[in-house]
Design a protein around this motif. Structure first.
Motif, PDB file in Angstrom:
ATOM      1  N   GLY A   1      43.308 -55.615 -56.521  1.00  0.00           N
ATOM      2  CA  GLY A   1      41.960 -55.794 -57.060  1.00  0.00           C
ATOM      3  C   GLY A   1      41.974 -56.722 -58.269  1.00  0.00           C
ATOM      4  O   GLY A   1      41.126 -57.615 -58.403  1.00  0.00           O
TER       5      GLY A   1
ATOM      6  N   ASN B   1      27.524 -57.049 -57.397  1.00  0.00           N
ATOM      7  CA  ASN B   1      28.757 -56.380 -57.788  1.00  0.00           C
ATOM      8  C   ASN B   1      29.619 -56.231 -56.537  1.00  0.00           C
ATOM      9  O   ASN B   1      29.323 -55.420 -55.668  1.00  0.00           O
ATOM     10  CB  ASN B   1      28.430 -54.996 -58.379  1.00  0.00           C
ATOM     11  CG  ASN B   1      29.673 -54.280 -58.865  1.00  0.00           C
ATOM     12  OD1 ASN B   1      30.661 -54.929 -59.235  1.00  0.00           O
ATOM     13  ND2 ASN B   1      29.646 -52.955 -58.860  1.00  0.00           N
TER      14      ASN B   1
ATOM     15  N   VAL C   1      32.395 -54.997 -54.334  1.00  0.00           N
ATOM     16  CA  VAL C   1      33.294 -53.840 -54.279  1.00  0.00           C
ATOM     17  C   VAL C   1      33.845 -53.714 -52.863  1.00  0.00           C
ATOM     18  O   VAL C   1      33.089 -53.750 -51.899  1.00  0.00           O
ATOM     19  CB  VAL C   1      32.564 -52.533 -54.688  1.00  0.00           C
ATOM     20  CG1 VAL C   1      32.187 -52.559 -56.155  1.00  0.00           C
ATOM     21  CG2 VAL C   1      31.324 -52.269 -53.851  1.00  0.00           C
TER      22      VAL C   1
ATOM     23  N   THR D   1      34.931 -51.736 -65.098  1.00  0.00           N
ATOM     24  CA  THR D   1      35.852 -50.611 -65.032  1.00  0.00           C
ATOM     25  C   THR D   1      35.139 -49.325 -65.385  1.00  0.00           C
ATOM     26  O   THR D   1      34.198 -49.324 -66.179  1.00  0.00           O
ATOM     27  CB  THR D   1      37.052 -50.830 -65.979  1.00  0.00           C
ATOM     28  OG1 THR D   1      37.792 -49.598 -66.077  1.00  0.00           O
ATOM     29  CG2 THR D   1      36.617 -51.242 -67.381  1.00  0.00           C
ATOM     30  N   TRP D   2      35.598 -48.224 -64.779  1.00  0.00           N
ATOM     31  CA  TRP D   2      35.066 -46.925 -65.154  1.00  0.00           C
ATOM     32  C   TRP D   2      35.629 -46.545 -66.522  1.00  0.00           C
ATOM     33  O   TRP D   2      36.627 -47.112 -66.976  1.00  0.00           O
ATOM     34  CB  TRP D   2      35.449 -45.896 -64.076  1.00  0.00           C
ATOM     35  CG  TRP D   2      34.751 -46.142 -62.767  1.00  0.00           C
ATOM     36  CD1 TRP D   2      33.435 -46.459 -62.603  1.00  0.00           C
ATOM     37  CD2 TRP D   2      35.320 -46.120 -61.450  1.00  0.00           C
ATOM     38  NE1 TRP D   2      33.153 -46.620 -61.259  1.00  0.00           N
ATOM     39  CE2 TRP D   2      34.284 -46.401 -60.535  1.00  0.00           C
ATOM     40  CE3 TRP D   2      36.596 -45.866 -60.948  1.00  0.00           C
ATOM     41  CZ2 TRP D   2      34.484 -46.459 -59.151  1.00  0.00           C
ATOM     42  CZ3 TRP D   2      36.803 -45.914 -59.572  1.00  0.00           C
ATOM     43  CH2 TRP D   2      35.758 -46.206 -58.688  1.00  0.00           C
TER      44      TRP D   2
ATOM     45  N   ALA E   1      25.468 -53.451 -55.476  1.00  0.00           N
ATOM     46  CA  ALA E   1      26.837 -53.500 -54.970  1.00  0.00           C
ATOM     47  C   ALA E   1      26.870 -54.136 -53.585  1.00  0.00           C
ATOM     48  O   ALA E   1      25.990 -53.897 -52.756  1.00  0.00           O
ATOM     49  CB  ALA E   1      27.422 -52.097 -54.926  1.00  0.00           C
TER      50      ALA E   1
ATOM     51  N   SER F   1      40.632 -51.481 -59.534  1.00  0.00           N
ATOM     52  CA  SER F   1      41.659 -51.324 -60.576  1.00  0.00           C
ATOM     53  C   SER F   1      43.081 -51.532 -60.088  1.00  0.00           C
ATOM     54  O   SER F   1      44.019 -51.536 -60.886  1.00  0.00           O
ATOM     55  CB  SER F   1      41.570 -49.911 -61.172  1.00  0.00           C
ATOM     56  OG  SER F   1      40.311 -49.705 -61.752  1.00  0.00           O
ATOM     57  N   SER F   2      43.282 -51.666 -58.772  1.00  0.00           N
ATOM     58  CA  SER F   2      44.638 -51.827 -58.239  1.00  0.00           C
ATOM     59  C   SER F   2      45.146 -53.229 -58.548  1.00  0.00           C
ATOM     60  O   SER F   2      44.382 -54.111 -58.962  1.00  0.00           O
ATOM     61  CB  SER F   2      44.604 -51.628 -56.725  1.00  0.00           C
ATOM     62  OG  SER F   2      43.689 -52.540 -56.154  1.00  0.00           O
TER      63      SER F   2
ATOM     64  N   GLY G   1      34.476 -54.814 -59.183  1.00  0.00           N
ATOM     65  CA  GLY G   1      35.160 -53.582 -59.580  1.00  0.00           C
ATOM     66  C   GLY G   1      36.352 -53.295 -58.696  1.00  0.00           C
ATOM     67  O   GLY G   1      36.282 -53.451 -57.481  1.00  0.00           O
TER      68      GLY G   1
ATOM     69  N   SER H   1      41.718 -45.433 -53.337  1.00  0.00           N
ATOM     70  CA  SER H   1      41.376 -46.233 -54.514  1.00  0.00           C
ATOM     71  C   SER H   1      42.232 -45.847 -55.728  1.00  0.00           C
ATOM     72  O   SER H   1      42.287 -44.683 -56.119  1.00  0.00           O
ATOM     73  CB  SER H   1      39.892 -46.026 -54.848  1.00  0.00           C
ATOM     74  OG  SER H   1      39.639 -46.339 -56.197  1.00  0.00           O
ATOM     75  N   ILE H   2      42.871 -46.849 -56.302  1.00  0.00           N
ATOM     76  CA  ILE H   2      43.683 -46.611 -57.509  1.00  0.00           C
ATOM     77  C   ILE H   2      42.758 -46.216 -58.661  1.00  0.00           C
ATOM     78  O   ILE H   2      43.073 -45.330 -59.453  1.00  0.00           O
ATOM     79  CB  ILE H   2      44.496 -47.881 -57.867  1.00  0.00           C
ATOM     80  CG1 ILE H   2      45.468 -48.224 -56.728  1.00  0.00           C
ATOM     81  CG2 ILE H   2      45.219 -47.723 -59.188  1.00  0.00           C
ATOM     82  CD1 ILE H   2      46.555 -47.197 -56.478  1.00  0.00           C
TER      83      ILE H   2
ATOM     84  N   GLY I   1      36.631 -47.849 -51.324  1.00  0.00           N
ATOM     85  CA  GLY I   1      37.902 -47.164 -51.561  1.00  0.00           C
ATOM     86  C   GLY I   1      38.102 -45.920 -50.712  1.00  0.00           C
ATOM     87  O   GLY I   1      38.967 -45.100 -51.006  1.00  0.00           O
TER      88      GLY I   1
ATOM     89  N   ARG J   1      29.474 -54.791 -50.360  1.00  0.00           N
ATOM     90  CA  ARG J   1      30.766 -54.587 -49.686  1.00  0.00           C
ATOM     91  C   ARG J   1      31.000 -55.759 -48.755  1.00  0.00           C
ATOM     92  O   ARG J   1      30.312 -55.905 -47.732  1.00  0.00           O
ATOM     93  CB  ARG J   1      30.740 -53.298 -48.869  1.00  0.00           C
ATOM     94  CG  ARG J   1      31.139 -52.102 -49.668  1.00  0.00           C
ATOM     95  CD  ARG J   1      31.491 -50.956 -48.738  1.00  0.00           C
ATOM     96  NE  ARG J   1      31.612 -49.729 -49.488  1.00  0.00           N
ATOM     97  CZ  ARG J   1      31.332 -48.533 -49.002  1.00  0.00           C
ATOM     98  NH1 ARG J   1      30.920 -48.409 -47.765  1.00  0.00           N
ATOM     99  NH2 ARG J   1      31.489 -47.462 -49.727  1.00  0.00           N
TER     100      ARG J   1
ATOM    101  N   HIS K   1      44.038 -50.995 -47.571  1.00  0.00           N
ATOM    102  CA  HIS K   1      43.606 -51.264 -48.947  1.00  0.00           C
ATOM    103  C   HIS K   1      43.820 -52.729 -49.345  1.00  0.00           C
ATOM    104  O   HIS K   1      42.878 -53.434 -49.736  1.00  0.00           O
ATOM    105  CB  HIS K   1      44.380 -50.322 -49.890  1.00  0.00           C
ATOM    106  CG  HIS K   1      44.075 -50.494 -51.334  1.00  0.00           C
ATOM    107  ND1 HIS K   1      44.651 -51.490 -52.113  1.00  0.00           N
ATOM    108  CD2 HIS K   1      43.242 -49.813 -52.159  1.00  0.00           C
ATOM    109  CE1 HIS K   1      44.188 -51.388 -53.349  1.00  0.00           C
ATOM    110  NE2 HIS K   1      43.337 -50.380 -53.406  1.00  0.00           N
TER     111      HIS K   1
ATOM    112  N   ARG L   1      31.545 -48.895 -67.092  1.00  0.00           N
ATOM    113  CA  ARG L   1      30.628 -48.016 -66.353  1.00  0.00           C
ATOM    114  C   ARG L   1      30.906 -46.576 -66.788  1.00  0.00           C
ATOM    115  O   ARG L   1      31.966 -46.021 -66.508  1.00  0.00           O
ATOM    116  CB  ARG L   1      30.870 -48.215 -64.862  1.00  0.00           C
ATOM    117  CG  ARG L   1      30.181 -47.214 -63.975  1.00  0.00           C
ATOM    118  CD  ARG L   1      28.715 -47.504 -63.800  1.00  0.00           C
ATOM    119  NE  ARG L   1      28.085 -46.400 -63.074  1.00  0.00           N
ATOM    120  CZ  ARG L   1      27.398 -45.416 -63.672  1.00  0.00           C
ATOM    121  NH1 ARG L   1      27.208 -45.409 -64.967  1.00  0.00           N
ATOM    122  NH2 ARG L   1      26.885 -44.443 -62.957  1.00  0.00           N
TER     123      ARG L   1
END
Ligand SMILES: Cc1cc2nc3c(=O)[nH]c(=O)nc-3n(C[C@H](O)[C@H](O)[C@H](O)COP(=O)(O)O)c2cc1C
Length: 382
Positions: free
Chosen positions: A185, A109, A111, A198-199, A80, A181-182, A179, A270-271, A114, A82, A128, A229
């Protein structure tokens, strides 16, 4: 339904591991030698890759991946990243170095993070949506650098002049995993991602999210691949699998659940996290939120909070449902990660038609020491 093999990744628990959620009983710390055992098991068992998360609660995933790479042969490392932690040029150099050291087995990945409380500790004070605006600029520069361009760029958050990556990646192009979900994003995913992660939400909910991500990409003439995930608790029988799920939360107190949920609600913007928390509402009596989908992990774990629970054929059928929605890669995990890697590989891989990492089988002696039936492939051929 489709019979295409899924790409099955595993997870390196860089923030620690154990047999029980929310308890110190049987806790395993994120010692490097233990991470190495897990990576080597995943490598040998035939997992295609392994995810390493980032955060203040994690051993550094990039350093860990660099140290694990020489101890493994085929496993890909999905670390991951950032964007706010360093400049795109710096990250591009790190990415290329890791891709070369691992001989083309490194993946990123992206990210945005969040948890503003945690991000403040890293010196990131953006809101955000501003984090995603920054991530979009970051990815514009980062991708052009990886593609070998000399980059001049002036954005709201990022400025570079004459940026270059002189030591290129092995993989070309190196895919961007992402990753978030908003709405913000999804926009960045549509523009820049190759694999959208996605989770594990229930399939009907996930179908909407995948459609939304696809739409954002299509508007830009792009296509996305999708990764799920999720945790997996697979046993020979349904009963054993559900017992294992229940056992995971036997030492989890109601106070620990309430504290974790309060923290997520107060600190996270985080959404994706909100969608995960809403699945169980902090209640331990309604955890099967869709057939074989158990939300117990999310009672105290941030992020990936659901597990598929069942016997091999059932879990395989549920994964096929996700695959029918467009999922190509599953990033699985289970507590503890060493033992559960074996369970997933030995029980679930055959049901999914995934080849194990095995390179050869024993000769005719198998059976004499109680292992195997004696009818080894070599004996049968003779
Ligand atoms: C599969 C997956 C893995 C993630 N891994 C991390 C991680 O390692 N560290 C982290 O800070 N955030 C991680 N995130 C969360 C992202 O930072 C995300 O941008 C954040 O939750 C805000 O998301 P939102 O767009 O849903 O509001 C991950 C998200 C997904 C879907």
């Amino acid at each position: 339904m489709t019979d295409r093999p899924l790409d099955m990744f595993w997870f390196i628990p860089v923030s620690g591991d154990g047999s029980y959620l929310g308890s110190d009983k049987g806790i395993r710390y994120a010692e490097f030698d233990y991470m190495k055992e897990i990576a080597q098991a995943a490598d040998r068992l035939g997992f295609a890759g392994a995810l390493l998360p980032v955060g203040s609660h994690c051993e550094d995933p990039w350093i860990t991946a660099a140290a694990l790479a020489p101890h493994t042969k085929r496993l890909r490392f999905l670390a991951a990243l950032r964007p706010g932690l360093a400049t795109p040029t710096h990250w591009a150099r790190q990415t290329a170095a890791l891709d070369r050291i691992s001989e083309g087995r490194f993946l990123v990945n992206v990210v945005s993070g969040g948890d503003p409380v945690e991000l403040a500790g890293d010196g990131i004070f953006l809101s955000h949506d501003a984090r995603y605006a920054h991530a979009a600029e970051f990815l514009t520069v980062f991708r052009r650098l990886l593609a070998g361009e000399t980059v001049d760029f002036v954005g709201e958050h990022i400025r570079v002049e004459g940026a270059r990556l002189l030591f290129p990646t092995v993989q070309s192009p190196l895919p961007i995993w992402f990753g978030g979900s908003s709405d913000a994003g999804l926009e960045v995913a549509g523009e820049h991602a190759d694999v959208y992660l996605t989770w594990g939400e229930p399939p009907a909910q996930l179908a909407e999210k995948i459609a939304a991500a696809r739409k954002r990409a299509a508007l830009r003439g792009r296509t996305l691949k999708f990764g799920l995930r999720i945790h997996i608790i697979v046993r020979e029988t349904e009963r054993e699998a559900w017992d294992a799920a229940d056992r995971l939360i036997t030492h989890l107190s109601d106070d620990a659940i309430a504290a974790a949920q309060r923290k997520f609600a107060l600190e996270s913007d985080s959404i994706g996290q909100k969608r995960m928390s809403a699945l169980h509402g902090g209640r331990r009596d309604r955890l099967e939120i869709a057939p074989n989908l158990w939300a117990g992990v999310g009672l105290v774990r941030r992020g990936a909070g659901t597990a598929l629970v069942g016997d091999p054929e059932t879990v395989a059928a549920r994964l096929r449902e996700y695959q029918a929605l467009g999922i190509d890669t599953v990033i699985a995990s289970g507590y503890p990660h060493l033992e559960e890697a074996y369970k997933v590989a030995e029980l679930l891989f055959p049901a999914l038609g995934i080849e194990s990492g095995r390179k050869w089988s024993h000769g005719t002696a198998v059976g004499e020491y109680g292992v195997g039936s004696g009818a080894s492939p070599r004996a049968a051929a003779e």
